[in-house]
Design a protein around this motif. Structure first.
Motif, short mmCIF file in Angstrom:
data_model
loop_
_atom_site.label_atom_id
_atom_site.label_comp_id
_atom_site.label_asym_id
_atom_site.label_seq_id
_atom_site.Cartn_x
_atom_site.Cartn_y
_atom_site.Cartn_z
N PRO A 169 0.80 -1.23 0.00
CA PRO A 169 0.00 0.00 0.00
C PRO A 169 0.84 1.29 0.00
N VAL A 170 2.10 1.19 0.40
CA VAL A 170 2.97 2.36 0.41
C VAL A 170 3.36 2.76 -1.01
N VAL A 171 3.66 1.76 -1.85
CA VAL A 171 4.11 2.06 -3.22
C VAL A 171 2.95 2.16 -4.20
N MET A 172 1.80 1.63 -3.87
CA MET A 172 0.68 1.57 -4.81
C MET A 172 0.30 2.92 -5.41
N PRO A 173 0.27 4.03 -4.64
CA PRO A 173 -0.12 5.32 -5.23
C PRO A 173 0.84 5.81 -6.32
N HIS A 174 2.03 5.26 -6.39
CA HIS A 174 3.03 5.71 -7.36
C HIS A 174 2.99 4.91 -8.67
N LEU A 175 2.11 3.92 -8.76
CA LEU A 175 2.13 3.01 -9.90
C LEU A 175 1.10 3.38 -10.96
N LYS A 202 -0.38 -1.44 -11.03
CA LYS A 202 -1.24 -1.69 -9.87
C LYS A 202 -1.94 -3.05 -10.00
N GLN A 203 -2.41 -3.34 -11.21
CA GLN A 203 -3.07 -4.62 -11.45
C GLN A 203 -2.10 -5.78 -11.26
N HIS A 258 10.85 5.59 -4.74
CA HIS A 258 9.83 6.59 -4.44
C HIS A 258 9.95 7.18 -3.03
N MET A 259 10.70 6.51 -2.15
CA MET A 259 10.93 7.01 -0.79
C MET A 259 12.44 7.11 -0.55
N PRO A 260 13.14 7.93 -1.33
CA PRO A 260 14.61 7.95 -1.26
C PRO A 260 15.11 8.54 0.05
N ARG A 261 16.35 8.13 0.40
CA ARG A 261 17.04 8.66 1.57
C ARG A 261 18.30 9.37 1.10
#
Length: 322
Positions: free
Chosen positions: A152-158, A163-164, A286-289
């Motif tokens: 669910p964390v990465v899903m909004p970026h797809l 997503k499918q 998508h969540m870089p450090r």
């Protein structure tokens, strides 16, 4: 292995006095990877690798470092942790856990041939068997529980197509993990990240496995799938190279024969391996450090591999004659 926590030669010189390694002479950051801060260090006694752990805690690290020690003592060529004068292999540096391990000889083989894949398969089987009696048990922290948390964390970026794919594959993997076949798969400590850049060769001679900091207890077959999905593919397309696959699987099977349940699970496990690294690369992208020398890996690579493993039947794990 990017550098999140810089360590200077002055820092190292004062810190290393707790070890019997002589004076620190040089330190150089290692740019590859994305989890820990790693450095090549040179002392009066030789060359070593220093790791400052960015995510793993003092409580988690005994599993990884003692596993490496256990394997090294069991004759598997892996970096051996160096204890300080008090016997500790985990010590604090800049407020974070850190360790020193021996440095393997050779270089990474980034264009492997069947001979290299056979050597990796044979040593992977030896590693699984040598680790079977390792007493500490810690789950694979990037296993299916983490996949479900990360989805669910990465899903909004797809994209809609991705997503499918992710939704369908997670449903498949959750169902497979609950199956009777999965429950019968042999398991124990695994490397879980045995890519080309985590193995050293001197010519065609394998000199060792390293970077055990994704290790955990999981099915041995998952470890084989991770390894095949990197060592035995065309990098551009993600297609399996039949000769390299056969060389790796046959060499492994000769030392630790695969089971009938593993034969059934082989295709799902290749998919599971691709899914795991697609998810982790999506997360890192998508969540870089912030880090010195850090370049995130392209998630599309393992998306392609996952689609291929779903669409095409892989070579059998072993032949009936084997």
């Amino acid at each position: 292995m990017a550098v999140f926590t810089p360590v200077s030669l002055d820092d190292l010189s004062s810190w290393i006095t707790q070890f019997d390694l002589g004076k620190a002479l040089a330190i150089k950051g290692i740019s590859s990877g994305i989890e820990n801060s790693n450095f090549f260090i040179t002392t009066e006694r030789g060359e070593y690798v220093l790791t400052v752990f960015e995510k793993l805690t003092f409580e988690q690290l005994p599993f990884y470092l003692n596993l490496m020690r256990h394997l090294a003592e069991g004759g598997v060529s892996v970096p051996a942790p160096i204890a300080n004068r008090k016997g500790s292999i985990i010590n604090e540096l800049h407020g974070k856990p850190a360790s020193i391990v021996t440095k393997l000889a050779g270089h990474c083989e980034l264009a492997p041939q069947p001979v290299h894949c056979a050597a990796v398969g044979a040593m992977l089987a030896c590693m699984h068997m040598a680790a079977e009696d390792f007493e500490i048990r810690q789950p694979n922290l990037r296993g299916i529980a983490w996949w479900n948390e990360t989805m669910p964390v990465v899903m909004p970026h797809l994209s809609d197509n991705d997503k499918q794919l992710l939704t369908t594959e997670m449903a498949f993997q959750n169902a497979f993990a609950a199956s009777d076949v999965f429950k019968e798969l042999p398991n124990g400590p695994i490397h879980a990240d045995l890519f080309r850049n985590n193995v050293m060769f001197d010519g065609d001679q394998l000199t060792g496995f390293f970077d055990f900091y994704f290790a955990g207890c999981d099915t041995w077959l998952f470890d084989v799938a991770v390894t095949v999905n990197d060592w035995c593919i065309d990098i551009e397309s993600g297609e399996l190279d039949q000769a390299r696959v056969r060389a790796m699987l046959d060499a492994y099977h000769e030392i630790r024969p695969f089971t009938a349940e593993e034969q059934i699970a082989w295709q799902p496990m290749l998919r599971a391996s691709a899914l795991r690294f697609w998810l982790s690369r999506l997360y890192d992208f998508h969540m870089p450090r912030d880090a010195e020398m850090l370049t995130a890996h392209d998630p599309a690579h393992f998306e392609r591999i996952l689609r291929l493993r779903i669409e095409h039947t892989a070579p059998a794990l072993f032949t009936t004659a084997g």
